[in-house]
Write a protein that holds these residues in place. Structure first.
Motif, PDB file in Angstrom:
ATOM      1  N   THR A 143       0.805  -1.205  -0.032  1.00  0.00           N
ATOM      2  CA  THR A 143      -0.071   0.113   0.099  1.00  0.00           C
ATOM      3  C   THR A 143       0.697   1.454   0.033  1.00  0.00           C
ATOM      4  N   PRO A 144       0.374   2.441  -0.213  1.00  0.00           N
ATOM      5  CA  PRO A 144       1.030   3.746   0.047  1.00  0.00           C
ATOM      6  C   PRO A 144       1.962   3.774   1.271  1.00  0.00           C
ATOM      7  N   ASP A 145       1.378   2.943   2.434  1.00  0.00           N
ATOM      8  CA  ASP A 145       2.076   3.176   3.719  1.00  0.00           C
ATOM      9  C   ASP A 145       2.882   1.865   4.203  1.00  0.00           C
ATOM     10  N   THR A 146       2.749   0.852   3.499  1.00  0.00           N
ATOM     11  CA  THR A 146       3.410  -0.319   3.765  1.00  0.00           C
ATOM     12  C   THR A 146       3.918  -0.969   2.710  1.00  0.00           C
ATOM     13  N   GLU A 147       5.202  -1.343   2.667  1.00  0.00           N
ATOM     14  CA  GLU A 147       5.865  -1.887   1.219  1.00  0.00           C
ATOM     15  C   GLU A 147       5.686  -0.873   0.098  1.00  0.00           C
ATOM     16  N   SER A 148       5.931   0.579   0.583  1.00  0.00           N
ATOM     17  CA  SER A 148       5.507   1.710  -0.305  1.00  0.00           C
ATOM     18  C   SER A 148       6.377   1.307  -1.511  1.00  0.00           C
ATOM     19  N   ASP A 149       7.656   1.335  -1.665  1.00  0.00           N
ATOM     20  CA  ASP A 149       8.606   0.928  -2.928  1.00  0.00           C
ATOM     21  C   ASP A 149       8.037   0.223  -3.774  1.00  0.00           C
ATOM     22  N   LEU A 150       7.583  -1.053  -3.201  1.00  0.00           N
ATOM     23  CA  LEU A 150       6.917  -2.122  -4.071  1.00  0.00           C
ATOM     24  C   LEU A 150       5.585  -1.854  -4.459  1.00  0.00           C
ATOM     25  N   PHE A 151       4.966  -0.920  -3.846  1.00  0.00           N
ATOM     26  CA  PHE A 151       3.449  -0.350  -4.375  1.00  0.00           C
ATOM     27  C   PHE A 151       3.758   0.462  -5.418  1.00  0.00           C
ATOM     28  N   TRP A 152       4.824   1.364  -5.330  1.00  0.00           N
ATOM     29  CA  TRP A 152       5.206   2.236  -6.582  1.00  0.00           C
ATOM     30  C   TRP A 152       5.747   1.431  -7.664  1.00  0.00           C
ATOM     31  N   ALA A 153       6.524   0.410  -7.408  1.00  0.00           N
ATOM     32  CA  ALA A 153       7.176  -0.321  -8.626  1.00  0.00           C
ATOM     33  C   ALA A 153       6.025  -1.197  -9.595  1.00  0.00           C
ATOM     34  N   LEU A 154       5.061  -1.684  -8.590  1.00  0.00           N
ATOM     35  CA  LEU A 154       4.188  -2.663  -9.368  1.00  0.00           C
ATOM     36  C   LEU A 154       3.453  -1.802 -10.406  1.00  0.00           C
ATOM     37  N   ARG A 155       2.876  -0.688  -9.976  1.00  0.00           N
ATOM     38  CA  ARG A 155       2.136   0.061 -10.929  1.00  0.00           C
ATOM     39  C   ARG A 155       2.897   0.832 -11.976  1.00  0.00           C
ATOM     40  N   GLY A 156       3.229   0.111 -12.944  1.00  0.00           N
ATOM     41  CA  GLY A 156       3.887   0.241 -14.125  1.00  0.00           C
ATOM     42  C   GLY A 156       5.231  -0.334 -14.366  1.00  0.00           C
ATOM     43  N   GLY A 157       5.754  -1.206 -13.336  1.00  0.00           N
ATOM     44  CA  GLY A 157       6.755  -2.002 -13.793  1.00  0.00           C
ATOM     45  C   GLY A 157       5.954  -3.574 -13.808  1.00  0.00           C
ATOM     46  N   ARG A 158       4.955  -3.782 -13.689  1.00  0.00           N
ATOM     47  CA  ARG A 158       4.357  -4.924 -13.999  1.00  0.00           C
ATOM     48  C   ARG A 158       4.618  -6.098 -13.183  1.00  0.00           C
ATOM     49  N   ASP A 159       4.887  -7.402 -14.017  1.00  0.00           N
ATOM     50  CA  ASP A 159       5.244  -8.682 -13.290  1.00  0.00           C
ATOM     51  C   ASP A 159       6.812  -8.832 -13.129  1.00  0.00           C
ATOM     52  N   ASN A 160       7.517  -7.715 -13.219  1.00  0.00           N
ATOM     53  CA  ASN A 160       9.060  -7.810 -12.857  1.00  0.00           C
ATOM     54  C   ASN A 160       9.119  -8.118 -11.088  1.00  0.00           C
ATOM     55  N   PHE A 161       8.205  -7.988 -10.401  1.00  0.00           N
ATOM     56  CA  PHE A 161       8.440  -7.961  -8.926  1.00  0.00           C
ATOM     57  C   PHE A 161       7.621  -9.216  -8.162  1.00  0.00           C
ATOM     58  N   GLY A 162       6.864  -9.753  -8.832  1.00  0.00           N
ATOM     59  CA  GLY A 162       6.086 -10.912  -8.222  1.00  0.00           C
ATOM     60  C   GLY A 162       4.985 -11.082  -9.129  1.00  0.00           C
ATOM     61  N   ILE A 163       4.121 -12.151  -8.378  1.00  0.00           N
ATOM     62  CA  ILE A 163       2.758 -12.234  -9.072  1.00  0.00           C
ATOM     63  C   ILE A 163       1.594 -11.936  -7.710  1.00  0.00           C
ATOM     64  N   VAL A 164       1.058 -10.760  -8.660  1.00  0.00           N
ATOM     65  CA  VAL A 164      -0.382 -10.130  -8.167  1.00  0.00           C
ATOM     66  C   VAL A 164      -1.354 -11.183  -7.875  1.00  0.00           C
ATOM     67  N   THR A 165      -1.877 -11.293  -6.629  1.00  0.00           N
ATOM     68  CA  THR A 165      -3.009 -12.313  -6.538  1.00  0.00           C
ATOM     69  C   THR A 165      -4.463 -11.426  -6.147  1.00  0.00           C
ATOM     70  N   ALA A 166      -4.291 -10.053  -5.840  1.00  0.00           N
ATOM     71  CA  ALA A 166      -5.341  -9.275  -5.695  1.00  0.00           C
ATOM     72  C   ALA A 166      -5.078  -7.893  -5.874  1.00  0.00           C
ATOM     73  N   LEU A 167      -6.234  -7.163  -6.345  1.00  0.00           N
ATOM     74  CA  LEU A 167      -5.821  -5.677  -6.245  1.00  0.00           C
ATOM     75  C   LEU A 167      -7.216  -5.013  -5.654  1.00  0.00           C
ATOM     76  N   GLU A 168      -6.902  -3.853  -5.016  1.00  0.00           N
ATOM     77  CA  GLU A 168      -8.190  -2.948  -4.405  1.00  0.00           C
ATOM     78  C   GLU A 168      -7.832  -1.760  -5.070  1.00  0.00           C
ATOM     79  N   PHE A 169      -8.949  -1.076  -5.686  1.00  0.00           N
ATOM     80  CA  PHE A 169      -8.851   0.266  -6.113  1.00  0.00           C
ATOM     81  C   PHE A 169     -10.556   0.810  -6.036  1.00  0.00           C
ATOM     82  N   ARG A 170     -10.200   2.355  -6.079  1.00  0.00           N
ATOM     83  CA  ARG A 170     -11.572   3.168  -5.969  1.00  0.00           C
ATOM     84  C   ARG A 170     -12.131   2.787  -7.135  1.00  0.00           C
TER      85      ARG A 170
END
Length: 444
Positions: free
Chosen positions: A158-185
């Motif tokens: 999230t923006p408050d926990t694992e913030s660097d990973l949160f930034w990198a995934l949104r544009g860096g895609r699957d370079n950093f792991g396999i996303v199992t769920a998303l939450e969004f407005r």
């Protein structure tokens, strides 16, 4: 133990298949995941056997061919929950399902032109929406990401926990792991004025210039693109469009229909209209605007972002991707700006917020060979290169992964930060079967 499929197993080829059919991949093992626990097990299996690992849900955005390794498929993970204007979706969910679920709450997601696209891959690429000029990128609405990293741990970014990973995934895609769920407005949209205007071959130049000039001063509520589409001379194509190289102007306007009619009047006057589907429609029918083919096929696509579309650039587009082009090519010009240029509180990476347009080219591999298509696309983008400012990874498909795509998409500073995040969560570069960001070797 989670089911694992190997080449020769009865279900292997069916599980491997996706919407994109032109990029060859033959993993040693396919893991059909039905839960986050299955993904954890697959990633730990890859680590124990020192194997690279990749993921796909619908297989729309496949860019890199590979042999060997582990492929995790997530299309069985289809849970959706909506609460207090936030959607939580599992990794295999497609936009059509979210659109229908959100509509029951009087809301809509920032989905794209085709409801059959997977939510996760689209969003992690940035997410260019039909509502983008009003509400920005889909990635900017993400509030939490659940992801299995190379150590086999399920993390919540999230923006408050694992913030660097949160930034990198949104544009860096699957370079950093396999996303199992998303939450969004979600956003408060139930209807729009939209559809398309279609013009014939002889009107291409006039329509391109008219749309470019019209796009110079529009409210944020208006999102639009222009497609140049070679239509086959086949009975399935409506008679007025059959065999034409069609200019298709796509409209999604968040205002009343009368104002929409007033805004598009200059476009209707630009040239003889062969098709007109503009009308007020519920957002649940937004897929009708582009009316894209729903069947799997093979294609290659690339793009550039540009600050303008001057006459020389429009001439180059017509020359290299118009009726006389050596390879049948669909060109899409997307109007950016508006909220797409705004810097949100927690931006992701890899989106050119200064750009005014994208120029995308897509060719079907059945119509021409990959090498021939690559050469034709190269001539188009070489002609646009003097004015281009970059490219967007979300619109790169096919064999484009053979080159240094990361270096072409991200700024040097962003690429450095991505490499540092990669070193922290995937130092062995296990998630490399993609448009790869290599881990920084001097991290720490």
């Amino acid at each position: 133990m989670t089911t694992m499929l190997r080449s020769g197993d009865p279900d292997y080829d069916n599980e491997l298949a996706g919407f994109q059919t032109a990029v060859p991949r033959r993993p040693d093992v396919i893991v059909p995941a039905a839960s986050a626990a299955d993904v954890v097990e697959a990633v730990r299996h890859a680590a124990e056997h020192d194997l690279p690992i990749a993921v796909h849900s619908t297989g729309h955005g496949i860019g890199v061919p590979f042999e060997g390794g582990v492929l995790v498929t997530t299309h069985r993970m289809t849970g959706i929950r909506i609460e207090d204007g936030i959607a939580r979706v599992d990794a295999g969910v497609r936009w059509g399902a979210v659109i229908e679920a959100a509509a029951k709450h009087g809301l809509a997601p920032l989905s794209g032109s085709f409801p059959g696209v997977g939510v996760v891959g689209y969003t992690l690429g940035g997410g260019f929406s039909l509502l983008g000029r009003k509400y920005g990128l889909a990635a900017d609405q993400v509030t939490a990401i659940e992801v299995v990293t190379a150590d086999g741990e399920l993390r919540r970014a999230t923006p408050d926990t694992e913030s660097d990973l949160f930034w990198a995934l949104r544009g860096g895609r699957d370079n950093f792991g396999i996303v199992t769920a998303l939450e969004f407005r979600l956003v408060p949209v139930t209807r729009l004025y939209g559809g398309s205007l279609q013009f014939g071959t002889e009107s291409l130049s006039a329509v391109l210039h008219a749309w470019r000039d019209w796009a110079a001063d529009l409210p944020r509520e208006m999102t639009s693109s222009l497609g140049m589409v070679p239509m086959p001379d086949l009975p399935m194509v409506p008679e007025p469009l059959r065999g034409q190289h069609v200019a298709q102007i796509r409209i999604a306007y968040l205002g009343d229909a009368a104002e929409g009619e007033r805004l598009v009047a200059p476009l209707r006057a630009a040239a003889p209209v062969l098709g007109d589907t503009l009308a007020e429609l519920p957002f649940t029918e937004s897929g009708k605007i582009a009316n894209e083919p729903p069947f799997p096929h093979g294609y290659r696509a690339d793009n550039v972002t540009v600050p303008e579309l001057d006459d020389t650039m429009l001439d180059a587009i017509l020359e290299h991707a118009g009726p006389g082009a050596p390879v049948p090519t669909v060109v899409l010009l997307d109007l950016l700006g508006g909220a797409l240029s705004d810097l949100p509180e927690h931006p992701g990476v890899g989106w050119d917020r200064e750009a005014r347009f994208t120029v995308r080219a897509l060719s079907v591999v059945d119509d021409a060979g990959m090498a021939e298509i690559k050469a034709a696309h190269g001539k188009l983008f070489d002609a646009l290169k003097p004015k281009s400012t970059g490219k967007l990874l979300t619109f790169v498909y096919g064999d484009c992964g053979a080159g240094d795509e990361a270096g072409k998409v991200y700024s040097p500073a962003d690429l450095r930060r991505l490499a540092e995040v990669k070193a922290a969560v995937d130092p062995a570069n296990r998630f490399r079967l993609t448009h790869n960001v290599e881990p920084a070797r001097d991290a720490g």
